[in-house]
Motif scaffolding. Structure first.
Motif, PDB file in Angstrom:
ATOM      1  N   ASN A  60       0.839  -1.199   0.000  1.00 43.72           N
ATOM      2  CA  ASN A  60       0.000   0.000   0.000  1.00 43.72           C
ATOM      3  C   ASN A  60       0.874   1.250   0.000  1.00 43.72           C
ATOM      4  O   ASN A  60       1.447   1.632   1.012  1.00 43.72           O
ATOM      5  N   GLY A  61       0.971   1.889  -1.175  1.00 39.00           N
ATOM      6  CA  GLY A  61       1.769   3.103  -1.306  1.00 39.00           C
ATOM      7  C   GLY A  61       1.184   4.230  -0.473  1.00 39.00           C
ATOM      8  O   GLY A  61      -0.022   4.405  -0.419  1.00 39.00           O
ATOM      9  N   HIS A  62       2.062   5.005   0.171  1.00 38.85           N
ATOM     10  CA  HIS A  62       1.600   6.071   1.058  1.00 38.85           C
ATOM     11  C   HIS A  62       2.566   7.252   1.059  1.00 38.85           C
ATOM     12  O   HIS A  62       3.761   7.097   0.806  1.00 38.85           O
ATOM     13  N   CYS A  63       2.009   8.428   1.356  1.00 40.96           N
ATOM     14  CA  CYS A  63       2.776   9.648   1.582  1.00 40.96           C
ATOM     15  C   CYS A  63       1.841  10.678   2.199  1.00 40.96           C
ATOM     16  O   CYS A  63       0.620  10.510   2.187  1.00 40.96           O
ATOM     17  N   LEU A  64       2.428  11.736   2.740  1.00 43.08           N
ATOM     18  CA  LEU A  64       1.666  12.872   3.254  1.00 43.08           C
ATOM     19  C   LEU A  64       1.867  14.047   2.312  1.00 43.08           C
ATOM     20  O   LEU A  64       2.970  14.247   1.777  1.00 43.08           O
ATOM     21  N   ILE A  65       0.807  14.836   2.142  1.00 44.15           N
ATOM     22  CA  ILE A  65       0.862  16.026   1.302  1.00 44.15           C
ATOM     23  C   ILE A  65       0.323  17.192   2.135  1.00 44.15           C
ATOM     24  O   ILE A  65      -0.768  17.089   2.710  1.00 44.15           O
ATOM     25  N   ASN A  66       1.076  18.274   2.200  1.00 41.35           N
ATOM     26  CA  ASN A  66       0.591  19.461   2.909  1.00 41.35           C
ATOM     27  C   ASN A  66      -0.073  20.391   1.903  1.00 41.35           C
ATOM     28  O   ASN A  66       0.596  21.171   1.234  1.00 41.35           O
ATOM     29  N   GLN A  67      -1.400  20.302   1.809  1.00 40.69           N
ATOM     30  CA  GLN A  67      -2.165  21.129   0.882  1.00 40.69           C
ATOM     31  C   GLN A  67      -2.707  22.383   1.563  1.00 40.69           C
ATOM     32  O   GLN A  67      -3.551  23.061   0.995  1.00 40.69           O
TER      33      GLN A  67
END
Length: 159
Positions: free
Chosen positions: A107-114
């Motif tokens: 399960n590919g994952h990352c955080l994005i600060n939008q």
């Protein structure tokens, strides 16, 4: 030979950020602009797992979306409202929330600060030898060899 001396306790925010902002090869390393990691686990000489205090400026990402074959990962949000992007979609996180990624699930994952505010979180991961990283959105694969990441294209050619 005596062991290297490590501190007993520190203020995490006072630990200097990593000198090299990313291990990724270009063109991926420049996409990590706005991310700052303080390697807390390394400071204490931890060898079984790593701990980073990570800050994401507005518009920054934690990493390329990825999954590990052997290493578990855990995130704990301290400040801000990052978007967690996983295979199943996106979920807004807030302070006090956490997320975990079991090794081998793919399960590919990352955080994005939008948002327009800074995001601060702890990331914790083990350091199991022989780990490999997959990147579903990019032409990239990684192998952990003797404690260092080696990057290849998905067809196996090196960067």
């Amino acid at each position: 030979m005596p062991e290297q001396s490590h501190p007993v306790a520190v203020v995490a925010a006072d630990v200097p950020p990593r000198v090299k902002p990313s291990n990724y090869p270009e063109p991926f390393a420049s996409r990590m602009s706005g991310r700052e990691k303080r390697a807390l686990g390394d400071l204490f000489g931890l060898s079984n797992f790593g701990v980073n205090l990570t800050r994401l400026a507005p518009g920054a990402v934690s990493s390329l979306r990825h999954a590990h074959t052997r290493q578990d990962e855990f995130l704990y949000i301290l400040q801000g409202h990052p978007m967690l992007h996983i295979d199943e979609g996106k979920t807004q996180l807030s302070p006090g929330m956490c997320a975990g990624f079991k090794a081998g699930t793919g399960n590919g994952h990352c955080l994005i600060n939008q948002t327009s505010d800074e995001v601060v979180y702890l990331e914790i991961g083990d350091r199991t030898p022989g780990d490999e990283g997959t990147y579903p959105d990019d032409d990239l694969m990684a192998s952990l060899v003797e404690g260092k990441w080696q990057f290849q294209h998905k067809d196996g050619t090196p960067y």
